[in-house]
Design a protein around this motif. Structure first.
Motif, PDB file in Angstrom:
ATOM      1  N   ARG A   1       4.161   4.664   8.035  1.00 10.71           N
ATOM      2  CA  ARG A   1       3.727   3.440   8.712  1.00 10.71           C
ATOM      3  C   ARG A   1       4.926   2.611   9.167  1.00 10.71           C
ATOM      4  O   ARG A   1       4.852   1.908  10.166  1.00 10.71           O
ATOM      5  N   LYS A   2       6.035   2.709   8.453  1.00 12.41           N
ATOM      6  CA  LYS A   2       7.258   2.026   8.882  1.00 12.41           C
ATOM      7  C   LYS A   2       7.751   2.585  10.207  1.00 12.41           C
ATOM      8  O   LYS A   2       8.059   1.852  11.145  1.00 12.41           O
ATOM      9  N   HIS A   3       7.813   3.922  10.292  1.00 16.44           N
ATOM     10  CA  HIS A   3       8.247   4.545  11.544  1.00 16.44           C
ATOM     11  C   HIS A   3       7.248   4.293  12.667  1.00 16.44           C
ATOM     12  O   HIS A   3       7.644   4.094  13.832  1.00 16.44           O
ATOM     13  N   LEU A   4       5.964   4.297  12.339  1.00 20.04           N
ATOM     14  CA  LEU A   4       4.950   4.041  13.353  1.00 20.04           C
ATOM     15  C   LEU A   4       5.113   2.654  13.956  1.00 20.04           C
ATOM     16  O   LEU A   4       5.033   2.471  15.177  1.00 20.04           O
ATOM     17  N   THR A   5       5.382   1.664  13.117  1.00 23.80           N
ATOM     18  CA  THR A   5       5.582   0.302  13.610  1.00 23.80           C
ATOM     19  C   THR A   5       6.807   0.215  14.505  1.00 23.80           C
ATOM     20  O   THR A   5       6.773  -0.386  15.583  1.00 23.80           O
TER      21      THR A   5
ATOM     22  N   TRP B   1      -6.566  -5.716   8.180  1.00 30.12           N
ATOM     23  CA  TRP B   1      -5.640  -4.599   8.354  1.00 30.12           C
ATOM     24  C   TRP B   1      -4.901  -4.790   9.677  1.00 30.12           C
ATOM     25  O   TRP B   1      -5.487  -5.210  10.675  1.00 30.12           O
ATOM     26  N   VAL B   2      -3.619  -4.463   9.688  1.00 34.50           N
ATOM     27  CA  VAL B   2      -2.821  -4.546  10.914  1.00 34.50           C
ATOM     28  C   VAL B   2      -3.207  -3.361  11.790  1.00 34.50           C
ATOM     29  O   VAL B   2      -2.846  -2.217  11.518  1.00 34.50           O
ATOM     30  N   GLU B   3      -3.978  -3.636  12.825  1.00 39.75           N
ATOM     31  CA  GLU B   3      -4.475  -2.581  13.700  1.00 39.75           C
ATOM     32  C   GLU B   3      -3.528  -2.290  14.846  1.00 39.75           C
ATOM     33  O   GLU B   3      -3.389  -1.154  15.291  1.00 39.75           O
ATOM     34  N   GLU B   4      -2.851  -3.309  15.339  1.00 37.73           N
ATOM     35  CA  GLU B   4      -1.982  -3.121  16.506  1.00 37.73           C
ATOM     36  C   GLU B   4      -0.917  -4.204  16.499  1.00 37.73           C
ATOM     37  O   GLU B   4      -1.195  -5.364  16.204  1.00 37.73           O
ATOM     38  N   ILE B   5       0.319  -3.812  16.804  1.00 38.02           N
ATOM     39  CA  ILE B   5       1.429  -4.755  16.934  1.00 38.02           C
ATOM     40  C   ILE B   5       1.951  -4.638  18.352  1.00 38.02           C
ATOM     41  O   ILE B   5       2.555  -3.626  18.726  1.00 38.02           O
ATOM     42  N   ASN B   6       1.713  -5.658  19.159  1.00 37.55           N
ATOM     43  CA  ASN B   6       2.205  -5.687  20.528  1.00 37.55           C
ATOM     44  C   ASN B   6       3.509  -6.463  20.588  1.00 37.55           C
ATOM     45  O   ASN B   6       4.013  -6.958  19.581  1.00 37.55           O
ATOM     46  N   SER B   7       4.042  -6.584  21.775  1.00 40.51           N
ATOM     47  CA  SER B   7       5.317  -7.275  21.916  1.00 40.51           C
ATOM     48  C   SER B   7       5.198  -8.776  21.678  1.00 40.51           C
ATOM     49  O   SER B   7       6.174  -9.420  21.288  1.00 40.51           O
ATOM     50  N   THR B   8       4.017  -9.353  21.876  1.00 38.23           N
ATOM     51  CA  THR B   8       3.860 -10.798  21.716  1.00 38.23           C
ATOM     52  C   THR B   8       2.766 -11.195  20.726  1.00 38.23           C
ATOM     53  O   THR B   8       2.708 -12.353  20.342  1.00 38.23           O
ATOM     54  N   TYR B   9       1.895 -10.294  20.324  1.00 39.52           N
ATOM     55  CA  TYR B   9       0.829 -10.657  19.396  1.00 39.52           C
ATOM     56  C   TYR B   9       0.475  -9.463  18.504  1.00 39.52           C
ATOM     57  O   TYR B   9       0.836  -8.320  18.796  1.00 39.52           O
ATOM     58  N   VAL B  10      -0.232  -9.778  17.415  1.00 35.50           N
ATOM     59  CA  VAL B  10      -0.656  -8.781  16.436  1.00 35.50           C
ATOM     60  C   VAL B  10      -2.174  -8.830  16.343  1.00 35.50           C
ATOM     61  O   VAL B  10      -2.764  -9.913  16.298  1.00 35.50           O
ATOM     62  N   VAL B  11      -2.819  -7.669  16.303  1.00 33.44           N
ATOM     63  CA  VAL B  11      -4.265  -7.563  16.161  1.00 33.44           C
ATOM     64  C   VAL B  11      -4.573  -7.221  14.705  1.00 33.44           C
ATOM     65  O   VAL B  11      -4.132  -6.196  14.197  1.00 33.44           O
ATOM     66  N   LEU B  12      -5.321  -8.108  14.033  1.00 35.65           N
ATOM     67  CA  LEU B  12      -5.729  -7.909  12.650  1.00 35.65           C
ATOM     68  C   LEU B  12      -7.219  -7.586  12.619  1.00 35.65           C
ATOM     69  O   LEU B  12      -8.018  -8.329  13.185  1.00 35.65           O
TER      70      LEU B  12
ATOM     71  N   ARG C   1       3.587  -3.836   8.840  1.00 33.78           N
ATOM     72  CA  ARG C   1       3.616  -2.524   9.481  1.00 33.78           C
ATOM     73  C   ARG C   1       2.213  -2.173   9.945  1.00 33.78           C
ATOM     74  O   ARG C   1       1.233  -2.781   9.510  1.00 33.78           O
ATOM     75  N   MET C   2       2.135  -1.177  10.789  1.00 34.81           N
ATOM     76  CA  MET C   2       0.839  -0.675  11.218  1.00 34.81           C
ATOM     77  C   MET C   2       0.071  -0.154  10.009  1.00 34.81           C
ATOM     78  O   MET C   2       0.591   0.636   9.221  1.00 34.81           O
ATOM     79  N   GLY C   3      -1.170  -0.620   9.852  1.00 34.75           N
ATOM     80  CA  GLY C   3      -1.993  -0.177   8.739  1.00 34.75           C
ATOM     81  C   GLY C   3      -1.856  -0.992   7.481  1.00 34.75           C
ATOM     82  O   GLY C   3      -2.570  -0.722   6.504  1.00 34.75           O
TER      83      GLY C   3
END
Length: 391
Positions: free
Chosen positions: A142-146, A229-240, A216-218
């Motif tokens: 998950r670290k590498h995925l992020t 859960w952290v579903e998506e990390i974009n350049s300006t926002y995070v989807v939980l 991190r992702m997940g």
């Protein structure tokens, strides 16, 4: 090779001598573009997409499919730029067409770079998914995925900005304006900084998160009292993603400016606690033995962490704290529910007097007479038989 190409065009030009020179040249240009696009597409479809191999061959096939249209546009634009000087076109029209194809070539090249970055990131992520046994416990994966996701999005933004800037710089007014901005870079940077402060803040925060990785992702995050859960990390926002499938959109800078709980930062294991309020007459030895049996029978238990303690006592009840470990937070929730349900059912069937009870004591008056004639005391609470009742 260029001379051969020009001589071939010179040989083709007499075929369209019955047409006006400009119209004939445009028709030749159209034919060249059509042939170049068709031949390049045929080569990509028939050759590159059929290369054998599971790993390297699969990557080449994926890249060929994704980069087919940018490659066709780039090849066609390049050939048409080379063909324009050899055709009988007015100078103004030839210059405009060459400029147009140059802009298209720059945009196609930028689009190809963006798709290449996406292909590389997707290939690396698919390799991570194939090698991971359990995504919730794979902290390194998950670290590498992020990192890959954030770097991919930042690369796409940078490539897009540079591509549009390069295309615009082919126009003389824009190029002169850009040079004047470079001459006054100090004032321009201040103005741009104030205008895009929030965007730049989140972009820089995204780069910091990719390096330091507080999330991190997940990851499971406790956010405003919800499991997320952290579903998506974009350049300006995070989807939980919440437990009830709601989504929370949070700026990236929030996770650098505010404290929060990350339940899967170093490990996905979590110790959950169950609290029981029982009467002072509760048989603790029996309850402790039964709790050990319940926990050992639960598949969610990690086999390591378990304890039963009398954590507190009030004037009416005692508080029993049961702690048990699980491999993930979701399993910890299921484990706690199973413990609570199992011990309450066992106490109800075997020692119901252990449930909290209300007691009071009535004393006679000074004259020796009871305060009332009727006995208001309730009878002793009977035990519930294990066999089903008869209705």
């Amino acid at each position: 090779m260029r001379g051969t190409f020009f001589s071939s065009l010179s040989d083709i030009r007499p075929w369209f001598g019955w047409m006006p020179p400009t119209l004939g040249s445009l028709l030749i240009l159209f034919v060249i573009g059509t042939l170049a696009s068709t031949i390049s597409g045929f080569i990509i479809n028939r050759v590159l997409t059929r290369i054998p191999g599971r790993r390297s061959g699969s990557l080449i096939r994926t890249a060929a499919v994704a980069l087919r249209h940018p490659a066709q546009i780039a090849i066609t634009s390049t050939l048409m730029i080379f063909a324009i000087p050899a055709l009988d076109l007015p100078v103004s029209l030839a210059g405009s067409l060459a400029h147009l194809f140059a802009v298209i070539l720059v945009l196609a090249f930028g689009l190809g770079l963006m798709k290449s970055a996406r292909i590389g990131a997707t290939s690396y992520i698919s390799h991570l998914d194939a090698s991971a046994d359990d995504r919730e416990e794979d902290i390194l994966g998950r670290k590498h995925l992020t990192q890959v996701r954030l770097l991919q999005r930042m690369a796409e933004i940078i490539i897009g900005v540079l591509t549009i800037g390069a295309a615009l710089m082919t126009f003389d007014p824009v190029r002169q304006y850009g040079l004047s901005l470079l001459a006054s870079a100090g004032a321009a940077s201040i103005i741009v900084g104030f205008a895009a402060r929030s965007v730049l803040t989140n972009l820089i925060a995204g780069a910091q998160i990719a390096v330091t990785q507080p999330i991190r992702m997940g990851d499971m995050i406790a956010f405003n009292g919800d499991w997320t859960w952290v579903e998506e990390i974009n350049s300006t926002y995070v989807v939980l993603r919440c437990w009830d499938k709601r989504r929370r959109i949070v700026p990236v800078s929030y996770f650098l400016d505010n404290p929060f709980e990350n339940w899967t930062y170093n490990s996905a294991e979590l110790i959950g606690a169950v609290y029981l309020y029982l009467d002072f007459m509760a048989p603790m030895d029996m309850i402790r033995v039964r709790l050990a049996e319940i926990v050992e029978a639960c598949p969610e238990w990690n086999g390591k962490d378990f304890s039963v303690q009398v954590a507190d006592a009030s004037d009416r009840t005692i508080m029993i704290r049961i702690t048990a470990g699980a491999r993930t937070a979701v399993r910890s929730w299921d484990l706690r529910c199973a413990i609570r349900e199992g011990i309450v059912s066992w106490i109800r069937q075997n020692c119901p007097e252990a449930f909290p009870q209300t007691r009071f004591s009535a004393h006679a008056s000074e004259g020796g007479e009871p305060p009332w004639d009727y006995d208001y005391s309730s009878p002793a609470l009977p035990r519930i038989e294990s066999r089903p009742p008869r209705w």
